[in-house]
Design a protein around this motif. Structure first.
Motif, PDB file in Angstrom:
ATOM      1  N   UNK A   7      43.812 -13.578  47.281  1.00  0.00           N
ATOM      2  CA  UNK A   7      44.799 -12.477  46.222  1.00  0.00           C
ATOM      3  C   UNK A   7      44.700 -11.544  45.679  1.00  0.00           C
ATOM      4  N   UNK A   8      44.754 -10.992  45.320  1.00  0.00           N
ATOM      5  CA  UNK A   8      44.578  -9.292  45.111  1.00  0.00           C
ATOM      6  C   UNK A   8      44.115  -9.495  43.039  1.00  0.00           C
ATOM      7  N   UNK A   9      43.814  -9.305  42.280  1.00  0.00           N
ATOM      8  CA  UNK A   9      43.712  -9.032  41.042  1.00  0.00           C
ATOM      9  C   UNK A   9      45.667  -8.610  40.427  1.00  0.00           C
ATOM     10  N   UNK A  10      45.948  -7.985  41.033  1.00  0.00           N
ATOM     11  CA  UNK A  10      47.058  -7.772  40.848  1.00  0.00           C
ATOM     12  C   UNK A  10      48.183  -8.808  41.092  1.00  0.00           C
ATOM     13  N   UNK A  11      48.303  -9.281  42.081  1.00  0.00           N
ATOM     14  CA  UNK A  11      48.889 -10.498  42.707  1.00  0.00           C
ATOM     15  C   UNK A  11      48.678 -11.753  41.262  1.00  0.00           C
ATOM     16  N   UNK A  15      51.364 -13.408  39.508  1.00  0.00           N
ATOM     17  CA  UNK A  15      51.440 -15.084  39.459  1.00  0.00           C
ATOM     18  C   UNK A  15      51.838 -15.027  38.161  1.00  0.00           C
ATOM     19  N   UNK A  16      51.090 -15.483  37.313  1.00  0.00           N
ATOM     20  CA  UNK A  16      50.109 -15.431  35.928  1.00  0.00           C
ATOM     21  C   UNK A  16      51.734 -15.235  35.559  1.00  0.00           C
ATOM     22  N   UNK A  17      52.406 -13.850  35.380  1.00  0.00           N
ATOM     23  CA  UNK A  17      53.890 -13.777  34.849  1.00  0.00           C
ATOM     24  C   UNK A  17      54.645 -14.629  35.096  1.00  0.00           C
ATOM     25  N   UNK A  18      54.858 -14.314  36.696  1.00  0.00           N
ATOM     26  CA  UNK A  18      55.843 -15.719  36.991  1.00  0.00           C
ATOM     27  C   UNK A  18      56.440 -17.247  36.343  1.00  0.00           C
ATOM     28  N   UNK A  19      54.147 -17.530  36.797  1.00  0.00           N
ATOM     29  CA  UNK A  19      54.128 -18.748  36.015  1.00  0.00           C
ATOM     30  C   UNK A  19      55.034 -19.045  34.544  1.00  0.00           C
ATOM     31  N   UNK A  20      54.306 -17.634  33.524  1.00  0.00           N
ATOM     32  CA  UNK A  20      54.641 -17.599  32.668  1.00  0.00           C
ATOM     33  C   UNK A  20      56.874 -17.486  32.109  1.00  0.00           C
ATOM     34  N   UNK A  21      57.227 -17.365  32.907  1.00  0.00           N
ATOM     35  CA  UNK A  21      58.580 -17.114  32.780  1.00  0.00           C
ATOM     36  C   UNK A  21      59.476 -18.367  33.615  1.00  0.00           C
ATOM     37  N   UNK A  22      58.723 -19.110  34.333  1.00  0.00           N
ATOM     38  CA  UNK A  22      59.230 -20.310  34.521  1.00  0.00           C
ATOM     39  C   UNK A  22      58.775 -21.480  33.509  1.00  0.00           C
TER      40      UNK A  22
END
Length: 418
Positions: A7-11, A15-22
């Protein structure tokens, strides 16, 4: 066996942003659901009338989902989720003040709430599927576990608000502001929706129709979106998701009410049973991905459907509140993976992910459209608790349709398994 990519830093940031959205989508849903009994009492609603009020939220979601494929394709998942997070916050403010002024203010606010939730849902699932492909392993259920974490947090805060006699207005208004701010800021870390060249999905699956070539113009995007509604596999995945959405939605909408009305629990205990249901769904979604990687989608979701059936039986037939709590736990655990697995199945081909996720989510959300009034009308005649037998029927349907979520030949999930 699963092959993972570094996983790159961008990915990782995406992923953290998607977790927050969910997570905050879950907070929004549970915060409203935790105060349904108080709103019902303030407005003097019978079960059938409450079902019709809840129908407005589902109707907004359906309208949104029918358009969501085009919205996400045109604006991108980042802008879609950010905008809908802000709109949902406004809608929740409308509910928080509107219920003091009559049922129609609540109905209108819930319709906007549902509209925002629908496009938000598709956008974050599309972004989650992109991250899943980049990582090369099943992670979508854990994103949905984030949703469940949010629902548990929202339910527990709701239970505390009820116990402390905090008004619905104050509780929902503060929650609305927090949701809007966090979502708008966090989606800036989403990655691009252009996930590179589409994988070579083998066209041997007879249930898939049409070309999987990238869509580049507005007219061709619309044509492709309409063609997606004629794909048998996509429709079957949608009905599968509908069955699990009905199972999940019935728990979210009716556990608190049925615990109070049929099991004789207090309002705080009813909300606590709701939290137990959500906690079980969270656990299933967090610990489920290794089972999906090892055994595959189809056998895992079939076993979980049976577990949910057993939980429903305990909840409906149990002689006391503790048994009902155990039933709620197994009901939630069994319902945990159906929706996220269906979203992953819809997104197996990245070139068609937005359109197919939109179709599958639209079909699935019909459960939220028809579920509340169905349970409500049945509840008027046989009590809400006994009306939940309808959920068992849909779970049996999900077992028979589980084969539809098998990964497409040549897709990433297909390649990571022996």
């Amino acid at each position: 066996m699963t092959t993972t990519a570094p996983a790159t830093p961008e990915v990782r940031a995406a992923a953290r942003a998607v977790y927050l959205a969910f997570i905050f989508a879950g907070v929004a849903a549970a915060s409203w659901a935790s105060r349904i009994p108080q709103v019902r009492d303030e407005l003097g609603l019978s079960p059938s009338r409450l079902g019709l009020v809840l129908l407005s939220l589902a109707a907004g979601s359906i309208v949104s989902l029918l358009l969501a494929g085009q919205i996400v394709s045109h604006f991108g998942s980042r802008r879609t989720v950010g905008a809908m997070g802000a709109v949902l916050g406004v809608a929740m403010l409308g509910v928080s003040f509107g219920y003091l002024h009559g049922v129609w203010a609540v109905v209108a606010s819930l319709f906007v709430f549902g509209f925002a939730n629908g496009a938000w849902d598709v956008g974050m699932n599309v972004q989650g599927a992109i991250i899943e492909r980049r990582l090369g392993k099943a992670i979508m259920p854990r994103f949905h576990a984030g949703f469940s974490v949010g629902t548990v947090a929202g339910a527990l805060v709701g239970a505390a608000a009820v116990a402390l006699d905090i008004s619905v207005t104050l509780h929902l208004a503060v929650t609305a502001v927090v949701i809007a701010v966090v979502v708008v800021l966090s989606v800036r870390a989403f990655g691009p929706d252009d996930d590179g060249p589409a994988p070579a999905v083998t066209p041997s699956d007879p249930t898939m129709v049409g070309s999987t070539a990238p869509v580049t113009t507005t007219e061709s995007r619309l044509s492709r979106a309409l063609a997606t509604w004629r794909e048998p596999r996509t429709i079957l995945v949608g009905v599968f998701v509908l069955a699990f959405a009905f199972t999940e939605g019935a728990g979210i909408d009716w556990i608190s009410v049925s615990m109070i009305d049929s099991h004789g629990a207090s309002a705080a205990v009813g909300t606590l049973a709701f939290a137990v249901f959500l906690a079980a769904m969270t656990a299933g979604r967090w610990f489920g991905p290794p089972l999906l990687d090892r055994y595959g989608r189809v056998p895992v979701v079939r076993v979980l459907a049976v577990i949910s059936l057993a939980g429903l039986a305990l909840y409906i037939l149990g002689p006391n509140t503790p048994v009902a709590f155990v039933g709620a736990l197994f009901w939630g655990l069994g319902a945990s993976l159906g929706f996220p697995v269906g979203m992953s199945a819809a997104a197996d081909d990245p070139s068609q992910a937005a359109a197919r996720v939109s179709v599958v989510a639209s079909i699935g959300y019909c459960a939220f459209l028809g579920g509340p009034p169905l349970i409500g009308f049945l509840g008027d005649h046989v009590t809400v608790k006994n009306a939940l037998v309808a959920v068992a029927v849909l779970l049996i349907v999900s077992i028979t349709l589980a084969g539809a979520v098998k990964p497409l030949p040549g897709s990433a999930d297909d390649k990571t398994r022996h």
